[in-house]
Design an enzyme around this catalytic site. Structure first.
Site, PDB file in Angstrom:
ATOM      1  N   ARG A  98      -3.316 -13.037  30.563  1.00  0.00           N
ATOM      2  CA  ARG A  98      -2.978 -14.392  30.106  1.00  0.00           C
ATOM      3  C   ARG A  98      -3.543 -15.406  31.094  1.00  0.00           C
ATOM      4  O   ARG A  98      -3.146 -15.421  32.257  1.00  0.00           O
ATOM      5  CB  ARG A  98      -1.467 -14.576  29.969  1.00  0.00           C
ATOM      6  CG  ARG A  98      -0.846 -13.538  29.093  1.00  0.00           C
ATOM      7  CD  ARG A  98       0.199 -13.988  28.117  1.00  0.00           C
ATOM      8  NE  ARG A  98       0.111 -15.278  27.547  1.00  0.00           N
ATOM      9  CZ  ARG A  98       1.198 -15.999  27.219  1.00  0.00           C
ATOM     10  NH1 ARG A  98       2.394 -15.537  27.487  1.00  0.00           N
ATOM     11  NH2 ARG A  98       1.075 -17.152  26.620  1.00  0.00           N
ATOM     12  N   ASP A 246       4.112 -23.628  32.940  1.00  0.00           N
ATOM     13  CA  ASP A 246       3.274 -22.497  33.313  1.00  0.00           C
ATOM     14  C   ASP A 246       2.274 -22.846  34.401  1.00  0.00           C
ATOM     15  O   ASP A 246       1.790 -21.965  35.097  1.00  0.00           O
ATOM     16  CB  ASP A 246       2.535 -21.978  32.081  1.00  0.00           C
ATOM     17  CG  ASP A 246       3.469 -21.240  31.136  1.00  0.00           C
ATOM     18  OD1 ASP A 246       3.537 -20.008  31.231  1.00  0.00           O
ATOM     19  OD2 ASP A 246       4.139 -21.901  30.327  1.00  0.00           O
TER      20      ASP A 246
END
Length: 365
Positions: A98, A246
Site C-alpha cells: 500500500r 495516513d
C-alpha cells in the site's frame, strides 16, 4: 466464525511466535462475521494488507513489523550479507502492498535499522533484536493512541456531538485507535458523547467497522451517509470532527480516506472545529505538500458492485476510485499527536513536535 464474543475482546494484530504466524481479524468480513486469520507466508501477509483484511495506518505498521520479523526468522543463512539481502527482498515486497499509508514504510525502515545497528552480531541475535523492536512498535502504538486520546479529549466537553469518517478506531490500531481515542476515553469518564459516523463509501469502513466497534463498546452512535455530514453540521448537532490520517505533509496537508476533504469543507463552512489525529509516525517531512503524496487507486468494482446483491451501475461504465484524498491544511483546525496539538502554521508546529519526539518518550499529561 466466533460467536458469543465482542469484537473488543480480540487483538487487532498479534504475533504467535511459537507457530510463526501473524494473527489478525479479517476486517473484510465485519460486522457479519468475526474471523481470525493466521498468516504464515509473506504472500499471505502482503495480501492481507493489500486486500484491507488488516487496515488503518497504525495496525498496518504493527502488521508490517511482525511480518518482516517472521520473514527474517525463516532466513536460514548465518552469513550477515546473505541474510540482509534476503531481508531487504522481503522488506521491499511488503512495502509495495500500500503506497499511501506511511506507517508501512516507517515500520519496515525501523526494522531495517535494527539489522544495520547489529550487523556485527550473529544473525541469531539480530533476529531476537527484530522481535524486540516489533514488540516495541506494538506497545508504542497503545501508549501513543492513549496520549492522542487525552489531547483530543481536552478539545471537547461532556455532551458534545462528534463526527468521524472512515475507521480510525481500535480496528485500525492495537487499542483505542487514533480519532476514536477521545471517544473511548470520554466514554470511560461519562462524557456522554453523541457520535455521528459517516458510512464511508465505497468500502463502508464507517458503517461496517467504526459504527460496529463503537456500538459494541456501548457508545451512542448515529450512522449517516457520507453526503449527510454537511446537513448534521448545519443543524448544529456536531461540535467537533475527529478523523484519522495516513500521511501528513510538511505543510500540514493530510491524506486520509476518500471523502475526508468533503467533511473538512463542510466543517469550515459551518464553523465546526476539524481535527486530524496523527501519530508522529505518519508525519512525512519529505513530502512538502499534499501534492507530493501518492494516492492509491483501487478497482472500479468496489464502486459498481461490491456490497450490492446485484450490480448497481451500467456494464462498461468508466470509474475513478481513489482510496484517499488530501485535506488542505487551511481546512484543519489542529493536528493531534502524541506529543501535543499542532496548530497553524504547520510548517513550524510540526517541526517542533518532531523535535520533541526525538527524545524517545511519550509525555504524560
Amino acid at each position: 466464525m466466533n460467536k458469543g464474543h465482542s469484537i473488543m475482546e480480540y487483538e487487532t494484530v498479534e504475533l504467535d511466535d511459537e507457530n510463526g504466524e501473524l494473527v489478525i481479524i479479517d476486517q473484510t468480513k465485519l460486522p457479519f462475521k468475526t474471523e481470525i486469520l493466521r498468516l504464515k507466508t509473506q504472500q499471505e501477509i502482503w495480501n492481507a494488507i493489500y486486500l484491507l483484511q488488516v487496515r488503518g495506518a497504525p495496525a498496518i505498521g504493527v502488521a508490517a513489523a511482525f511480518g518482516i520479523y517472521l520473514a527474517a526468522k525463516e532466513i536460514g543463512s548465518e552469513d550477515y550479507r546473505a541474510f540482509y539481502k534476503e531481508f531487504q527482498k522481503a522488506k521491499d515486497y511488503l512495502d509495495s502492498a500500500r503506497p499511501t499509508a506511511v506507517n508501512l514504510s516507517w515500520a519496515l525502515k525501523r526494522m531495517e535499522a535494527v539489522c544495520n545497528r547489529n550487523k556485527d552480531k550473529p544473525v541469531k541475535e539480530i533476529k531476537k533484536a527484530l522481535l524486540k523492536e516489533a514488540e516495541e512498535i506494538r506497545d508504542r502504538d497503545v501508549s501513543v493512541c492513549r496520549q492522542m486520546g487525552e489531547y483530543g479529549l481536552s478539545l471537547v466537553k461532556p455532551g458534545d456531538g462528534l463526527l468521524t469518517h472512515c475507521n480510525a478506531g481500535k480496528l485500525a490500531a492495537v487499542r483505542y485507535g487514533t480519532a476514536t481515542a477521545p471517544m473511548y476515553l470520554g466514554a470511560e469518564r461519562g462524557y456522554g458523547f453523541r457520535i455521528f459516523v459517516d458510512e464511508t463509501r465505497p468500502l463502508l469502513q464507517g458503517a461496517r467497522l467504526t459504527a460496529f466497534e463503537l456500538h459494541e463498546s456501548g457508545l451512542e452512535v448515529i450512522l449517516i451517509c457520507d453526503n449527510m455530514s454537511a446537513s448534521v453540521m448545519r443543524s448544529g448537532w456536531v461540535n467537533a470532527v475527529f478523523v484519522g490520517c495516513d500521511r501528513v505533509a510538511a505543510n500540514g496537508d493530510t491524506a486520509n480516506k476518500i471523502g475526508t476533504s468533503m467533511a473538512a469543507l463542510a466543517a469550515k463552512r459551518y464553523g465546526v472545529p476539524f481535527y486530524v489525529c496523527a501519530p508522529t509516525s505518519t508525519i512525512d517531512m519529505e513530502m512538502k505538500t499534499g501534492d507530493d503524496i501518492i494516492i492509491e487507486e483501487r478497482p472500479g468494482e468496489e464502486i459498481t458492485e461490491m456490497w450490492f446483491k446485484e450490480r448497481m451501475a451500467p456494464e462498461g461504465i468508466n470509474t475513478y476510485n481513489p482510496s484517499f484524498d488530501v485535506t488542505d491544511n487551511d481546512l484543519i483546525t489542529g493536528i493531534v499527536t502524541e506529543y501535543g496539538i499542532a496548530y497553524p502554521p504547520y510548517t513550524e508546529s510540526l517541526k517542533k513536535i518532531l523535535a520533541e519526539s526525538l527524545y524517545g518518550y511519550v509525555p504524560q499529561l
